[in-house]
Design a protein around this motif. Structure first.
Motif, PDB file in Angstrom:
ATOM      1  N   PRO A  50       2.170   0.159  -8.667  1.00 15.32           N
ATOM      2  CA  PRO A  50       0.989  -0.554  -9.172  1.00 15.32           C
ATOM      3  C   PRO A  50       0.069  -1.083  -8.065  1.00 15.32           C
ATOM      4  N   GLN A  51       0.634  -1.580  -6.975  1.00 11.09           N
ATOM      5  CA  GLN A  51      -0.220  -2.227  -5.974  1.00 11.09           C
ATOM      6  C   GLN A  51      -0.721  -1.297  -4.887  1.00 11.09           C
ATOM      7  N   THR A  52       0.030  -0.238  -4.608  1.00  7.83           N
ATOM      8  CA  THR A  52      -0.332   0.585  -3.448  1.00  7.83           C
ATOM      9  C   THR A  52      -0.717   2.009  -3.803  1.00  7.83           C
ATOM     10  N   PRO A 129     -10.748  11.548  -1.608  1.00  8.56           N
ATOM     11  CA  PRO A 129     -10.179  10.712  -0.540  1.00  8.56           C
ATOM     12  C   PRO A 129     -10.345   9.238  -0.877  1.00  8.56           C
ATOM     13  N   PRO A 130      -9.593   8.341  -0.208  1.00 14.10           N
ATOM     14  CA  PRO A 130      -9.809   6.907  -0.469  1.00 14.10           C
ATOM     15  C   PRO A 130     -11.251   6.538  -0.188  1.00 14.10           C
ATOM     16  N   TRP A 131     -11.748   5.582  -0.947  1.00 21.10           N
ATOM     17  CA  TRP A 131     -13.121   5.127  -0.720  1.00 21.10           C
ATOM     18  C   TRP A 131     -13.148   4.260   0.538  1.00 21.10           C
ATOM     19  N   ASN A 200      -8.606  11.294   8.932  1.00 25.15           N
ATOM     20  CA  ASN A 200      -8.655   9.943   9.485  1.00 25.15           C
ATOM     21  C   ASN A 200      -7.569   9.032   8.915  1.00 25.15           C
ATOM     22  N   THR A 201      -7.283   9.201   7.627  1.00 29.20           N
ATOM     23  CA  THR A 201      -6.343   8.275   6.988  1.00 29.20           C
ATOM     24  C   THR A 201      -4.893   8.775   7.037  1.00 29.20           C
ATOM     25  N   ARG A 202      -4.699  10.063   7.401  1.00 29.62           N
ATOM     26  CA  ARG A 202      -3.337  10.608   7.307  1.00 29.62           C
ATOM     27  C   ARG A 202      -2.758  11.155   8.599  1.00 29.62           C
ATOM     28  N   MET A 233       2.950  10.631   3.221  1.00 31.22           N
ATOM     29  CA  MET A 233       3.011   9.986   1.898  1.00 31.22           C
ATOM     30  C   MET A 233       3.445   8.521   2.033  1.00 31.22           C
ATOM     31  N   PHE A 234       3.842   8.099   3.221  1.00 33.89           N
ATOM     32  CA  PHE A 234       4.272   6.710   3.397  1.00 33.89           C
ATOM     33  C   PHE A 234       3.068   5.780   3.412  1.00 33.89           C
ATOM     34  N   ASN A 235       3.154   4.715   2.653  1.00 32.15           N
ATOM     35  CA  ASN A 235       2.111   3.685   2.701  1.00 32.15           C
ATOM     36  C   ASN A 235       2.428   2.685   3.802  1.00 32.15           C
ATOM     37  N   HIS A 236       1.439   1.858   4.102  1.00 32.30           N
ATOM     38  CA  HIS A 236       1.555   0.894   5.205  1.00 32.30           C
ATOM     39  C   HIS A 236       1.893  -0.503   4.690  1.00 32.30           C
ATOM     40  N   SER A 237       2.691  -1.213   5.474  1.00 33.40           N
ATOM     41  CA  SER A 237       2.875  -2.645   5.208  1.00 33.40           C
ATOM     42  C   SER A 237       2.796  -3.394   6.532  1.00 33.40           C
ATOM     43  N   VAL A 269       9.395   2.359   0.412  1.00 35.35           N
ATOM     44  CA  VAL A 269       9.591   2.339   1.864  1.00 35.35           C
ATOM     45  C   VAL A 269       8.222   2.417   2.526  1.00 35.35           C
ATOM     46  N   PHE A 270       7.964   1.467   3.397  1.00 30.41           N
ATOM     47  CA  PHE A 270       6.684   1.432   4.093  1.00 30.41           C
ATOM     48  C   PHE A 270       6.874   1.781   5.562  1.00 30.41           C
ATOM     49  N   ILE A 271       5.787   2.195   6.174  1.00 28.98           N
ATOM     50  CA  ILE A 271       5.789   2.310   7.635  1.00 28.98           C
ATOM     51  C   ILE A 271       4.638   1.450   8.145  1.00 28.98           C
ATOM     52  N   SER A 272       4.492   1.388   9.456  1.00 28.51           N
ATOM     53  CA  SER A 272       3.384   0.599  10.005  1.00 28.51           C
ATOM     54  C   SER A 272       2.363   1.541  10.619  1.00 28.51           C
ATOM     55  N   TYR A 273       1.100   1.396  10.199  1.00 25.19           N
ATOM     56  CA  TYR A 273       0.023   2.188  10.826  1.00 25.19           C
ATOM     57  C   TYR A 273      -0.486   1.468  12.077  1.00 25.19           C
ATOM     58  N   GLY A 274       0.071   0.293  12.375  1.00 27.49           N
ATOM     59  CA  GLY A 274      -0.378  -0.524  13.509  1.00 27.49           C
ATOM     60  C   GLY A 274      -0.569  -1.954  13.033  1.00 27.49           C
ATOM     61  N   GLY A 286      -9.286   2.287   3.790  1.00 26.90           N
ATOM     62  CA  GLY A 286      -9.798   2.037   2.442  1.00 26.90           C
ATOM     63  C   GLY A 286      -8.963   1.089   1.607  1.00 26.90           C
ATOM     64  N   PHE A 287      -8.087   0.294   2.222  1.00 24.34           N
ATOM     65  CA  PHE A 287      -7.355  -0.721   1.455  1.00 24.34           C
ATOM     66  C   PHE A 287      -7.181  -1.957   2.337  1.00 24.34           C
ATOM     67  N   PHE A 288      -6.663  -3.013   1.753  1.00 25.90           N
ATOM     68  CA  PHE A 288      -6.380  -4.230   2.521  1.00 25.90           C
ATOM     69  C   PHE A 288      -5.160  -4.888   1.880  1.00 25.90           C
ATOM     70  N   ILE A 289      -4.579  -5.831   2.592  1.00 24.80           N
ATOM     71  CA  ILE A 289      -3.362  -6.476   2.082  1.00 24.80           C
ATOM     72  C   ILE A 289      -3.598  -7.977   1.949  1.00 24.80           C
ATOM     73  N   PRO A 290      -3.641  -8.507   0.721  1.00 23.67           N
ATOM     74  CA  PRO A 290      -3.765  -9.953   0.585  1.00 23.67           C
ATOM     75  C   PRO A 290      -2.576 -10.621   1.300  1.00 23.67           C
TER      76      PRO A 290
HETATM   77  C1  SAM Z   1      -1.058   8.201   4.827  1.00 28.71           C
HETATM   78  S1  SAM Z   1      -1.744   7.980   3.260  1.00 28.71           S
HETATM   79  C2  SAM Z   1      -0.383   7.339   2.340  1.00 28.71           C
HETATM   80  C3  SAM Z   1      -0.119   8.097   1.049  1.00 28.71           C
HETATM   81  C4  SAM Z   1      -1.168   7.975  -0.005  1.00 28.71           C
HETATM   82  N1  SAM Z   1      -0.960   6.728  -0.756  1.00 28.71           N
HETATM   83  C5  SAM Z   1      -1.168   9.156  -0.963  1.00 28.71           C
HETATM   84  O1  SAM Z   1      -1.183   8.966  -2.171  1.00 28.71           O
HETATM   85  O2  SAM Z   1      -1.213  10.291  -0.513  1.00 28.71           O
HETATM   86  C6  SAM Z   1      -2.768   6.603   3.599  1.00 28.71           C
HETATM   87  C7  SAM Z   1      -3.563   6.125   2.410  1.00 28.71           C
HETATM   88  O3  SAM Z   1      -2.695   5.521   1.458  1.00 28.71           O
HETATM   89  C8  SAM Z   1      -3.256   4.341   0.917  1.00 28.71           C
HETATM   90  N2  SAM Z   1      -2.422   3.193   1.317  1.00 28.71           N
HETATM   91  C9  SAM Z   1      -1.540   3.121   2.335  1.00 28.71           C
HETATM   92  N3  SAM Z   1      -0.918   1.936   2.373  1.00 28.71           N
HETATM   93  C10 SAM Z   1      -1.415   1.210   1.359  1.00 28.71           C
HETATM   94  C11 SAM Z   1      -1.189  -0.117   0.884  1.00 28.71           C
HETATM   95  N4  SAM Z   1      -0.318  -0.937   1.449  1.00 28.71           N
HETATM   96  N5  SAM Z   1      -1.902  -0.535  -0.185  1.00 28.71           N
HETATM   97  C12 SAM Z   1      -2.804   0.278  -0.791  1.00 28.71           C
HETATM   98  N6  SAM Z   1      -3.067   1.545  -0.387  1.00 28.71           N
HETATM   99  C13 SAM Z   1      -2.383   2.008   0.668  1.00 28.71           C
HETATM  100  C14 SAM Z   1      -4.665   4.250   1.488  1.00 28.71           C
HETATM  101  O4  SAM Z   1      -5.539   4.897   0.605  1.00 28.71           O
HETATM  102  C15 SAM Z   1      -4.548   5.040   2.770  1.00 28.71           C
HETATM  103  O5  SAM Z   1      -5.778   5.570   3.206  1.00 28.71           O
END
Ligand code: SAM
Length: 424
Positions: A50-52, A129-131, A200-202, A233-237, A269-274, A286-290
């Motif tokens: 739901p959140q990511t 792509p993400p906005w 850029n995002t992947r 496919m890993f999202n960031h935390s 499972v998250f990874i760190s993009y930095g 294109g996202f942010f973390i409250p």
């Molecule tokens: C490397 S991809 C990760 C996989 C992507 N969620 C997908 O469906 O293919 C990076 C993109 O995932 C999304 N993303 C990554 N981490 C996120 C997070 N913590 N919250 C929301 N969106 C996130 C953003 O759109 C970002 O540009």
């Protein structure tokens, strides 16, 4: 709880984690990986959170130092791939293109082919792509607070420059040898924007030294970016810690991700993009973390002078410039940055009061009075001014049809500034 968090909690409670593993594109992606020697060490599952949004969940408890995934280097799209497939031939020999230009062009080229080796990977990528704020119109950009405006304009400029470099570098009259399609049907601004944002995002960082991919030829920078199927496919935390390395195993090169954070069974499972703040995450991904623990509010040096009505004597001016104290000015949860603290101290002192600024700034021996009240008052004024800018921006953007991400982001920034003021 702030406005953004409230909205997110409402959304969260009304949504569930969805299984995505039965989707055809993702089944095909897994088959592609298995066919090509990529073993999923921890049995990661694709889920829609739901959140990511789409991400990966583990089906077993994960501990620090567990390997998350090992992708064979041959499955990645790197500069070596482009050279091996003679892709660079589509450009005139005098072209000068960045690795990002090249990966973007390659991705678009492979997407238009029916028989691409990476077909199953490419169809698993988001079709939209993400906005990103780089996509905001000039007029909407003008309504943003200055740091965001500058960052959004810079990102848009990078995209436009990349597009114009690539357009000007493809050989005149080039047509695709597999389908005869003309250059402007394969590469148009729409597909380029898709490819550019996805790269850029992947893309992951690869050390050109390790893989021995010297640049040269059409490449104008280091070949240090690569696309890595499934691993992207890993999202960031902001809380995640991981390590990435290229390593040989039985003579074969792999890109390996190891988690340095533990996860419970079924968790995402998250990874760190930095260690990025929210502005960087928004601009680049294109996202942010409250509640992002790396978040901060940047302050322009001109704003410090304007808001605090400070004027500098020659000595103060020289000291600030010589030590670059007018850069990296921000306030975060641990207070003002080193430079902002020093800048405020120097700029608010009269030259006759303190002769040796360096002995105070570089030994962190600020007077009690400065730390307890003056510095906090000045920071509060600066933050309140940033808050007013966010409010003004929200008023302007809300009446226009803009992407909701930017509105949510500004609301979150507003809550964050309020929290910082309270913490001072
Ligand atoms: C490397 S991809 C990760 C996989 C992507 N969620 C997908 O469906 O293919 C990076 C993109 O995932 C999304 N993303 C990554 N981490 C996120 C997070 N913590 N919250 C929301 N969106 C996130 C953003 O759109 C970002 O540009």
């Amino acid at each position: 709880m702030g406005r953004t968090q409230r909205t997110r909690s409402r959304k969260k409670s009304s949504q569930f984690v969805q299984n995505m593993d039965h989707e055809e594109t993702l089944i095909n992606l897994r088959k592609f990986l298995a066919r090509n020697g990529c073993n999923d060490e921890v049995n990661l599952k694709l889920r829609n959170f739901p959140q990511t949004g789409r991400g990966l969940a583990t089906t077993k408890n994960l501990h620090e130092n567990d390997i998350l995934i090992k992708v064979p280097y041959d499955l990645m799209i790197t500069y070596a791939t482009l050279k091996r497939l003679n892709f660079l031939q589509i450009f005139t020999p005098s072209s000068k293109l960045t690795i990002q230009d090249l990966l973007t062009t390659f991705l678009i080229f492979e997407r238009h082919k029916n028989d691409s080796f990476w077909r199953d990977y490419i169809t698993s990528l988001p079709s939209h792509p993400p906005w990103l704020p780089a996509l905001l119109s000039e007029h909407h950009c003008e309504l943003l607070p200055v740091d965001l405006r500058l960052a959004a304009k810079k990102s848009r400029r990078l995209l436009e420059e990349s597009w114009s470099r690539v357009k000007g570098s493809i050989k005149q009259g080039w047509t695709c040898s597999c389908c005869g399609m003309k250059v402007d049907r394969v590469f148009d601004l729409h597909s380029f924007t898709w490819g550019f944002i996805l790269v850029n995002t992947r893309a992951v960082y690869v050390d050109p030294g390790v893989v021995g991919e010297g640049g040269g030829g059409v490449l104008s920078d280091e070949p240090c970016m690569a696309l890595c199927p499934f691993l992207d496919m890993f999202n960031h935390s902001d809380k995640a810690k991981c390590s990435a390395e290229l390593k040989y195993e039985e003579g074969k090169l792999f890109y390996q991700l190891t988690t340095l954070t533990s996860y419970k069974k079924y968790e995402q499972v998250f990874i760190s993009y930095g260690g990025h703040d929210n502005v960087k995450l928004l601009m680049e991904y294109g996202f942010f973390i409250p509640g992002n623990c790396n978040d901060c509010i940047s302050i322009q040096s001109e704003e410090v002078f304007r808001v605090l009505r400070l004027g500098l004597g020659e000595g103060q001016y020289r000291f600030i410039n010589r030590h670059d104290l007018n850069k990296e000015l921000f306030v975060g949860e641990s207070g003002p940055s080193f430079n902002l603290k020093g800048f405020l101290f120097v700029a608010s002192s009269s030259a006759s009061e303190v002769k040796d600024f360096a002995s105070v700034v570089y030994t962190d021996s600020y007077p009690e009075e400065f730390l307890k009240s003056e510095m906090k008052d000045m920071c509060r004024k600066l933050l309140l001014c940033e808050m007013a800018k966010v409010e003004e921006s929200l008023r302007g953007l809300k009446v226009l049809k803009v992407n909701s991400v930017i509105i949510d982001f500004l609301n979150c920034r507003h809550d964050f500034i309020k929290k910082l003021c309270e913490m001072l």
